[in-house]
Motif scaffolding. Sequence first.
Motif, PDB file in Angstrom:
ATOM      1  N   ASN A 154      57.700 -56.251 -17.904  1.00 24.00           N
ATOM      2  CA  ASN A 154      57.559 -56.908 -19.192  1.00 24.00           C
ATOM      3  C   ASN A 154      56.822 -55.734 -20.220  1.00 24.00           C
ATOM      4  OD1 ASN A 154      58.971 -59.263 -18.948  1.00 24.00           O
ATOM      5  ND2 ASN A 154      56.950 -60.349 -18.037  1.00 24.00           N
ATOM      6  N   GLN A 155      56.917 -54.561 -20.008  1.00 27.44           N
ATOM      7  CA  GLN A 155      56.464 -53.504 -20.731  1.00 27.44           C
ATOM      8  C   GLN A 155      57.545 -52.353 -20.722  1.00 27.44           C
ATOM      9  OE1 GLN A 155      52.405 -52.396 -19.653  1.00 27.44           O
ATOM     10  NE2 GLN A 155      51.749 -54.225 -20.304  1.00 27.44           N
ATOM     11  N   VAL A 156      57.501 -51.825 -21.960  1.00 27.08           N
ATOM     12  CA  VAL A 156      58.552 -50.641 -22.052  1.00 27.08           C
ATOM     13  C   VAL A 156      57.531 -49.308 -21.542  1.00 27.08           C
ATOM     14  CG1 VAL A 156      59.591 -49.007 -23.809  1.00 27.08           C
ATOM     15  CG2 VAL A 156      59.335 -51.614 -24.217  1.00 27.08           C
ATOM     16  N   SER A 157      58.205 -48.774 -20.680  1.00 25.94           N
ATOM     17  CA  SER A 157      57.628 -47.623 -20.026  1.00 25.94           C
ATOM     18  C   SER A 157      58.280 -46.051 -20.489  1.00 25.94           C
ATOM     19  CB  SER A 157      57.818 -47.437 -18.516  1.00 25.94           C
ATOM     20  OG  SER A 157      58.950 -47.362 -18.104  1.00 25.94           O
ATOM     21  N   LYS A 158      59.213 -46.217 -21.199  1.00 27.47           N
ATOM     22  CA  LYS A 158      60.186 -44.868 -21.739  1.00 27.47           C
ATOM     23  C   LYS A 158      61.168 -45.360 -22.750  1.00 27.47           C
ATOM     24  CE  LYS A 158      62.991 -41.187 -19.841  1.00 27.47           C
ATOM     25  NZ  LYS A 158      63.447 -40.557 -18.708  1.00 27.47           N
ATOM     26  N   LYS A 159      61.174 -44.710 -23.839  1.00 24.20           N
ATOM     27  CA  LYS A 159      62.026 -44.639 -25.089  1.00 24.20           C
ATOM     28  C   LYS A 159      62.793 -43.530 -25.019  1.00 24.20           C
ATOM     29  CE  LYS A 159      58.828 -47.908 -26.979  1.00 24.20           C
ATOM     30  NZ  LYS A 159      58.032 -48.177 -28.528  1.00 24.20           N
ATOM     31  N   VAL A 160      64.148 -43.573 -25.438  1.00 20.86           N
ATOM     32  CA  VAL A 160      64.814 -42.323 -25.574  1.00 20.86           C
ATOM     33  C   VAL A 160      65.997 -42.387 -26.661  1.00 20.86           C
ATOM     34  CG1 VAL A 160      66.460 -40.489 -24.202  1.00 20.86           C
ATOM     35  CG2 VAL A 160      64.343 -41.759 -23.164  1.00 20.86           C
ATOM     36  N   TRP A 161      66.066 -41.636 -27.530  1.00 20.81           N
ATOM     37  CA  TRP A 161      67.213 -41.689 -28.651  1.00 20.81           C
ATOM     38  C   TRP A 161      68.451 -40.757 -28.077  1.00 20.81           C
ATOM     39  CZ3 TRP A 161      68.543 -44.758 -32.343  1.00 20.81           C
ATOM     40  CH2 TRP A 161      67.365 -45.571 -32.932  1.00 20.81           C
ATOM     41  N   LEU A 162      69.447 -40.946 -28.146  1.00 18.92           N
ATOM     42  CA  LEU A 162      70.548 -40.279 -27.863  1.00 18.92           C
ATOM     43  C   LEU A 162      71.628 -40.082 -29.025  1.00 18.92           C
ATOM     44  CD1 LEU A 162      71.385 -41.976 -24.686  1.00 18.92           C
ATOM     45  CD2 LEU A 162      70.243 -39.764 -24.652  1.00 18.92           C
ATOM     46  N   THR A 163      72.295 -38.725 -29.004  1.00 19.60           N
ATOM     47  CA  THR A 163      73.290 -38.702 -30.039  1.00 19.60           C
ATOM     48  C   THR A 163      74.514 -38.299 -29.370  1.00 19.60           C
ATOM     49  OG1 THR A 163      71.715 -37.797 -31.609  1.00 19.60           O
ATOM     50  CG2 THR A 163      74.269 -37.231 -31.935  1.00 19.60           C
ATOM     51  N   LEU A 164      75.577 -39.307 -29.501  1.00 16.63           N
ATOM     52  CA  LEU A 164      76.876 -39.439 -28.513  1.00 16.63           C
ATOM     53  C   LEU A 164      78.121 -38.917 -29.482  1.00 16.63           C
ATOM     54  CD1 LEU A 164      75.654 -42.769 -26.998  1.00 16.63           C
ATOM     55  CD2 LEU A 164      75.429 -40.603 -25.976  1.00 16.63           C
ATOM     56  N   SER A 165      79.000 -38.816 -28.677  1.00 19.54           N
ATOM     57  CA  SER A 165      80.330 -38.490 -28.895  1.00 19.54           C
ATOM     58  C   SER A 165      81.109 -39.681 -28.306  1.00 19.54           C
ATOM     59  CB  SER A 165      80.902 -37.123 -28.912  1.00 19.54           C
ATOM     60  OG  SER A 165      81.006 -36.846 -27.236  1.00 19.54           O
ATOM     61  N   ASP A 166      82.492 -39.554 -28.425  1.00 16.70           N
ATOM     62  CA  ASP A 166      83.623 -40.555 -27.548  1.00 16.70           C
ATOM     63  C   ASP A 166      83.528 -40.084 -26.121  1.00 16.70           C
ATOM     64  OD1 ASP A 166      85.100 -38.348 -27.876  1.00 16.70           O
ATOM     65  OD2 ASP A 166      86.754 -39.525 -28.429  1.00 16.70           O
ATOM     66  N   LYS A 167      83.067 -38.931 -25.889  1.00 22.19           N
ATOM     67  CA  LYS A 167      83.168 -38.561 -24.296  1.00 22.19           C
ATOM     68  C   LYS A 167      81.715 -39.078 -23.708  1.00 22.19           C
ATOM     69  CE  LYS A 167      83.344 -34.558 -21.441  1.00 22.19           C
ATOM     70  NZ  LYS A 167      83.560 -32.895 -21.472  1.00 22.19           N
ATOM     71  N   GLN A 168      81.954 -39.690 -22.520  1.00 23.93           N
ATOM     72  CA  GLN A 168      80.610 -40.251 -21.890  1.00 23.93           C
ATOM     73  C   GLN A 168      79.808 -39.141 -21.352  1.00 23.93           C
ATOM     74  OE1 GLN A 168      82.944 -41.549 -18.564  1.00 23.93           O
ATOM     75  NE2 GLN A 168      82.859 -43.562 -19.291  1.00 23.93           N
ATOM     76  N   GLU A 169      78.471 -39.500 -21.587  1.00 24.20           N
ATOM     77  CA  GLU A 169      77.489 -38.806 -21.045  1.00 24.20           C
ATOM     78  C   GLU A 169      76.793 -39.485 -20.003  1.00 24.20           C
ATOM     79  OE1 GLU A 169      72.692 -37.639 -22.823  1.00 24.20           O
ATOM     80  OE2 GLU A 169      74.640 -37.503 -24.313  1.00 24.20           O
ATOM     81  N   ILE A 170      76.580 -38.711 -18.686  1.00 22.08           N
ATOM     82  CA  ILE A 170      76.038 -39.175 -17.576  1.00 22.08           C
ATOM     83  C   ILE A 170      74.562 -39.292 -17.774  1.00 22.08           C
ATOM     84  CG2 ILE A 170      75.816 -39.245 -14.958  1.00 22.08           C
ATOM     85  CD1 ILE A 170      78.607 -38.023 -15.318  1.00 22.08           C
ATOM     86  N   ILE A 171      73.838 -40.331 -17.493  1.00 16.83           N
ATOM     87  CA  ILE A 171      72.326 -40.664 -17.744  1.00 16.83           C
ATOM     88  C   ILE A 171      71.734 -41.079 -16.394  1.00 16.83           C
ATOM     89  CG2 ILE A 171      70.596 -41.842 -18.836  1.00 16.83           C
ATOM     90  CD1 ILE A 171      72.162 -42.317 -21.261  1.00 16.83           C
ATOM     91  N   GLN A 172      70.897 -40.181 -15.963  1.00 14.32           N
ATOM     92  CA  GLN A 172      70.335 -40.534 -14.484  1.00 14.32           C
ATOM     93  C   GLN A 172      68.919 -41.036 -14.896  1.00 14.32           C
ATOM     94  OE1 GLN A 172      70.724 -37.840 -11.441  1.00 14.32           O
ATOM     95  NE2 GLN A 172      72.737 -37.608 -11.806  1.00 14.32           N
ATOM     96  N   ILE A 173      68.326 -42.307 -14.537  1.00 16.42           N
ATOM     97  CA  ILE A 173      67.179 -42.801 -14.888  1.00 16.42           C
ATOM     98  C   ILE A 173      66.291 -42.850 -13.493  1.00 16.42           C
ATOM     99  CG2 ILE A 173      65.917 -44.571 -15.861  1.00 16.42           C
ATOM    100  CD1 ILE A 173      68.282 -45.153 -17.666  1.00 16.42           C
ATOM    101  N   LYS A 174      65.470 -41.896 -13.318  1.00 11.35           N
ATOM    102  CA  LYS A 174      64.749 -42.200 -11.936  1.00 11.35           C
ATOM    103  C   LYS A 174      63.383 -43.058 -12.319  1.00 11.35           C
ATOM    104  CE  LYS A 174      62.620 -39.396  -8.260  1.00 11.35           C
ATOM    105  NZ  LYS A 174      62.819 -38.118  -7.913  1.00 11.35           N
ATOM    106  N   PRO A 175      63.165 -44.369 -11.330  1.00  7.75           N
ATOM    107  CA  PRO A 175      62.112 -44.877 -11.542  1.00  7.75           C
ATOM    108  C   PRO A 175      60.678 -44.271 -11.379  1.00  7.75           C
ATOM    109  CG  PRO A 175      63.304 -45.562  -9.660  1.00  7.75           C
ATOM    110  CD  PRO A 175      63.966 -44.372 -10.436  1.00  7.75           C
TER     111      PRO A 175
END
Length: 148
Positions: A67-88
């Motif tokens: 119940n707590q936010v540990s990370k906040k990230v803004w992204l700028t995207l296009s119509d091409k997928q961006e692969i995001i890896q989130i490591k705990p």
Amino acid sequence: MAINTLNDTITLEKIVRIYGAEAVSIQNNAEWLVTEKNVITPGESAIFRIAGLAPNTKAYYEVYYRNQVSKKVWLTLSDKQEIIQIKPESNFKNDFAVQFTMVYNGNIYNSIQKVNIVDASKQLEIKFLTFRNKLQPGEKESWKLQNQ
């Protein structure tokens, strides 16, 4: 195809899209977020594919743990997928969540994805010490299990 008693036909059609290792352009708005891997072991990363619905679309994701936010990230995207890896983080146990948010043409696109962390070393190994394959109606039976 199925036909009911009134001779109405019902057809169910599903479309499956298979992604390769490379990021690709999305074909419809439903593909803005695709979960690729959300069951991980300690040390692995959760994998998501996210795409904007137009060039320079802004999106945001937050990682939640207990119940707590540990990370906040803004992204700028296009119509091409961006692969995001989130490591705990190292203190994360069992699971965490990632919330993705994007606004486009006055519509809010929001998705919360649960990521399960499975530690094989903490799995219970249970052995049956007694087992009977024939039981008469009304007969009582007791079972013995052993945690190895």
